[in-house]
Design an enzyme around this catalytic site. Structure first.
Site, PDB file in Angstrom:
ATOM      1  N   ASN A   9     -21.900  -5.484  -4.586  1.00  9.79           N
ATOM      2  CA  ASN A   9     -21.853  -4.179  -3.909  1.00  9.79           C
ATOM      3  C   ASN A   9     -23.149  -4.084  -3.128  1.00  9.79           C
ATOM      4  O   ASN A   9     -24.199  -3.809  -3.699  1.00  9.79           O
ATOM      5  CB  ASN A   9     -21.732  -3.054  -4.935  1.00  9.79           C
ATOM      6  CG  ASN A   9     -21.895  -1.685  -4.293  1.00  9.79           C
ATOM      7  OD1 ASN A   9     -21.787  -1.544  -3.074  1.00  9.79           O
ATOM      8  ND2 ASN A   9     -22.171  -0.673  -5.110  1.00  9.79           N
ATOM      9  N   TRP A  10     -23.048  -4.347  -1.840  1.00  7.25           N
ATOM     10  CA  TRP A  10     -24.270  -4.413  -1.037  1.00  7.25           C
ATOM     11  C   TRP A  10     -24.842  -3.053  -0.683  1.00  7.25           C
ATOM     12  O   TRP A  10     -25.942  -2.963  -0.130  1.00  7.25           O
ATOM     13  CB  TRP A  10     -23.993  -5.230   0.242  1.00  7.25           C
ATOM     14  CG  TRP A  10     -23.983  -6.712   0.004  1.00  7.25           C
ATOM     15  CD1 TRP A  10     -24.284  -7.368  -1.162  1.00  7.25           C
ATOM     16  CD2 TRP A  10     -23.682  -7.733   0.967  1.00  7.25           C
ATOM     17  NE1 TRP A  10     -24.183  -8.732  -0.981  1.00  7.25           N
ATOM     18  CE2 TRP A  10     -23.818  -8.984   0.311  1.00  7.25           C
ATOM     19  CE3 TRP A  10     -23.309  -7.713   2.309  1.00  7.25           C
ATOM     20  CZ2 TRP A  10     -23.591 -10.198   0.970  1.00  7.25           C
ATOM     21  CZ3 TRP A  10     -23.090  -8.915   2.958  1.00  7.25           C
ATOM     22  CH2 TRP A  10     -23.236 -10.146   2.292  1.00  7.25           C
ATOM     23  N   LYS A  11     -24.089  -1.996  -0.920  1.00  3.26           N
ATOM     24  CA  LYS A  11     -24.584  -0.652  -0.605  1.00  3.26           C
ATOM     25  C   LYS A  11     -25.004  -0.586   0.871  1.00  3.26           C
ATOM     26  O   LYS A  11     -24.290  -1.096   1.721  1.00  3.26           O
ATOM     27  CB  LYS A  11     -25.722  -0.263  -1.561  1.00  3.26           C
ATOM     28  CG  LYS A  11     -25.330  -0.531  -3.019  1.00  3.26           C
ATOM     29  CD  LYS A  11     -26.247   0.066  -4.026  1.00  3.26           C
ATOM     30  CE  LYS A  11     -25.719  -0.231  -5.431  1.00  3.26           C
ATOM     31  NZ  LYS A  11     -26.444   0.458  -6.474  1.00  3.26           N
ATOM     32  N   HIS A  95     -17.933   5.363  -6.330  1.00  4.77           N
ATOM     33  CA  HIS A  95     -19.222   4.901  -6.860  1.00  4.77           C
ATOM     34  C   HIS A  95     -20.096   6.116  -7.196  1.00  4.77           C
ATOM     35  O   HIS A  95     -20.046   7.142  -6.510  1.00  4.77           O
ATOM     36  CB  HIS A  95     -19.917   4.009  -5.828  1.00  4.77           C
ATOM     37  CG  HIS A  95     -21.112   3.308  -6.391  1.00  4.77           C
ATOM     38  ND1 HIS A  95     -22.330   3.933  -6.498  1.00  4.77           N
ATOM     39  CD2 HIS A  95     -21.263   2.069  -6.902  1.00  4.77           C
ATOM     40  CE1 HIS A  95     -23.188   3.088  -7.055  1.00  4.77           C
ATOM     41  NE2 HIS A  95     -22.560   1.947  -7.308  1.00  4.77           N
ATOM     42  N   GLU A  97     -23.089   6.719  -6.648  1.00 11.04           N
ATOM     43  CA  GLU A  97     -23.945   7.180  -5.547  1.00 11.04           C
ATOM     44  C   GLU A  97     -23.165   8.082  -4.600  1.00 11.04           C
ATOM     45  O   GLU A  97     -23.730   9.003  -4.005  1.00 11.04           O
ATOM     46  CB  GLU A  97     -24.556   5.962  -4.815  1.00 11.04           C
ATOM     47  CG  GLU A  97     -25.683   5.346  -5.631  1.00 11.04           C
ATOM     48  CD  GLU A  97     -25.846   3.850  -5.444  1.00 11.04           C
ATOM     49  OE1 GLU A  97     -25.340   3.290  -4.462  1.00 11.04           O
ATOM     50  OE2 GLU A  97     -26.496   3.224  -6.316  1.00 11.04           O
ATOM     51  N   GLU A 167     -19.785   1.894 -14.768  1.00 15.77           N
ATOM     52  CA  GLU A 167     -21.181   1.806 -14.359  1.00 15.77           C
ATOM     53  C   GLU A 167     -21.952   3.011 -14.885  1.00 15.77           C
ATOM     54  O   GLU A 167     -21.932   4.084 -14.276  1.00 15.77           O
ATOM     55  CB  GLU A 167     -21.277   1.771 -12.829  1.00 15.77           C
ATOM     56  CG  GLU A 167     -20.566   0.591 -12.203  1.00 15.77           C
ATOM     57  CD  GLU A 167     -21.127   0.266 -10.825  1.00 15.77           C
ATOM     58  OE1 GLU A 167     -21.515  -0.878 -10.613  1.00 15.77           O
ATOM     59  OE2 GLU A 167     -21.200   1.165  -9.978  1.00 15.77           O
ATOM     60  N   GLY A 173     -29.494   0.130 -10.782  1.00 18.19           N
ATOM     61  CA  GLY A 173     -30.715  -0.038  -9.999  1.00 18.19           C
ATOM     62  C   GLY A 173     -31.983   0.277 -10.772  1.00 18.19           C
ATOM     63  O   GLY A 173     -33.054   0.394 -10.192  1.00 18.19           O
ATOM     64  N   SER A 213     -27.452  -3.101 -13.197  1.00 18.76           N
ATOM     65  CA  SER A 213     -28.518  -4.072 -13.450  1.00 18.76           C
ATOM     66  C   SER A 213     -28.017  -5.395 -14.031  1.00 18.76           C
ATOM     67  O   SER A 213     -28.717  -6.027 -14.821  1.00 18.76           O
ATOM     68  CB  SER A 213     -29.609  -3.459 -14.337  1.00 18.76           C
ATOM     69  OG  SER A 213     -30.188  -2.343 -13.686  1.00 18.76           O
TER      70      SER A 213
HETATM   71  P1  PGA Z   1     -27.286  -2.624  -9.557  1.00 20.31           P
HETATM   72  O1  PGA Z   1     -26.103  -1.737  -8.908  1.00 20.31           O
HETATM   73  O2  PGA Z   1     -26.653  -3.951  -9.923  1.00 20.31           O
HETATM   74  O3  PGA Z   1     -28.312  -2.766  -8.478  1.00 20.31           O
HETATM   75  O4  PGA Z   1     -27.763  -1.888 -10.754  1.00 20.31           O
HETATM   76  C1  PGA Z   1     -24.806  -1.788  -9.403  1.00 20.31           C
HETATM   77  C2  PGA Z   1     -23.916  -0.867  -8.623  1.00 20.31           C
HETATM   78  O5  PGA Z   1     -24.352   0.235  -8.259  1.00 20.31           O
HETATM   79  O6  PGA Z   1     -22.739  -1.204  -8.335  1.00 20.31           O
END
Ligand code: PGA
Length: 251
Positions: A9-11, A95, A97, A167, A173, A213
């Site tokens: 997931n490159w965001k 997600h 976010e 998640e 993150g 993570s």
């Molecule tokens: P992360 O993000 O691996 O950087 O913790 C995971 C995600 O948000 O899908």
């Protein structure tokens, strides 16, 4: 019987040029990975170039969100058919976010999920509790709320194209991974909810990814849990060698 699905997931990372050179670098490193599905969720601007670069490889490309309408006056949104046209086979929806910063709700998640399915996309639907919710003893309720309402109205047949990503927000993150046991506990809860909603066969066939993570150093022990069927990976998916190590977790 559940094929593991390792997905980046490159965001909001990577230009088109960076995305294309990632594929060139990753391609030979993951070419030998068998028995695992491989995906990259990427920013909209890079999708077409990524899909072209990944053609003929075992890497699938997906969007990070989509709207529920086919087209219309929805500035800033992308229709599911547009993702398909760009070469996407899947889309990440709900997600944390998006829930946290862009007012995504279970109701809008559900609309997006249905529209994506109607366009033939596989959906990675995200769920997970915040630290505050976990500490308040609400983990189970929050996850059930996300899963039940996000998948409301879907049929058992629809579930063939659904992947759930658990998640925990406190692990995203932050470098703070859930322990394999914590992940397994929640994955089993989610599978139980799927069994209630769609029956045991569907629950047993649905893949549940863990995200938060995940990195080359911990992917193996997380993947070893019986109800963990893949990973949704942010930070550690941005470099080709790290991504390849995740994909090759079983090697
Ligand atoms: P992360 O993000 O691996 O950087 O913790 C995971 C995600 O948000 O899908």
């Amino acid at each position: 019987m559940r094929k593991p699905f390792i997905c980046g997931n490159w965001k909001m990372y990577k230009t088109i040029a960076e995305a294309v050179s990632f594929i060139a670098e990753a391609k030979p490193l993951v070419a030998g990975a068998s028995g695992v599905e491989i995906g990259i969720g990427a920013p909209a601007t890079a999708l077409k170039a990524l899909a072209d670069a990944a053609k003929g490889t075992n890497i699938q490309i997906g969007g990070e969100n989509c709207h529920w309408e086919k087209e219309g006056a929805f500035t800033g949104e992308i229709a599911p058919g547009m993702l398909v046209e760009a070469g996407c086979s899947f889309v990440i929806i709900g997600h944390s976010e998006r829930r946290q910063y862009f007012a995504e709700t279970n109701e809008t998640v559900n609309k997006r999920v249905r529209a994506a399915l109607a366009n033939g996309l596989t959906v990675i639907m995200c769920c997970g509790e915040t630290l505050g919710e976990r500490e308040a003893g609400k983990m189970r309720a929050v996850v059930a709320d996300h899963v039940k309402n996000g998948l409301a109205g879907l049929s058992a047949a629809d579930m063939a194209k659904i992947v759930i990503a658990y998640e925990p927000v406190w692990a995203i993150g932050t470098g703070k991974t859930a322990t394999p046991e914590q992940a397994q506990e929640v994955h089993a809860i989610i599978r139980g909810i799927l069994a209630e909603m769609f029956g045991k066969n569907v629950a047993d066939a649905t893949r549940i990814q863990y995200g938060g993570s995940v990195k080359p150093e911990n992917v193996k022990e997380i993947m070893a849990q019986p109800d963990v069927d893949g990973a949704l990976v942010g930070g550690a998916s941005l470099k080709a060698d790290s991504f390849a190590k995740l994909v090759n977790f079983g090697a």
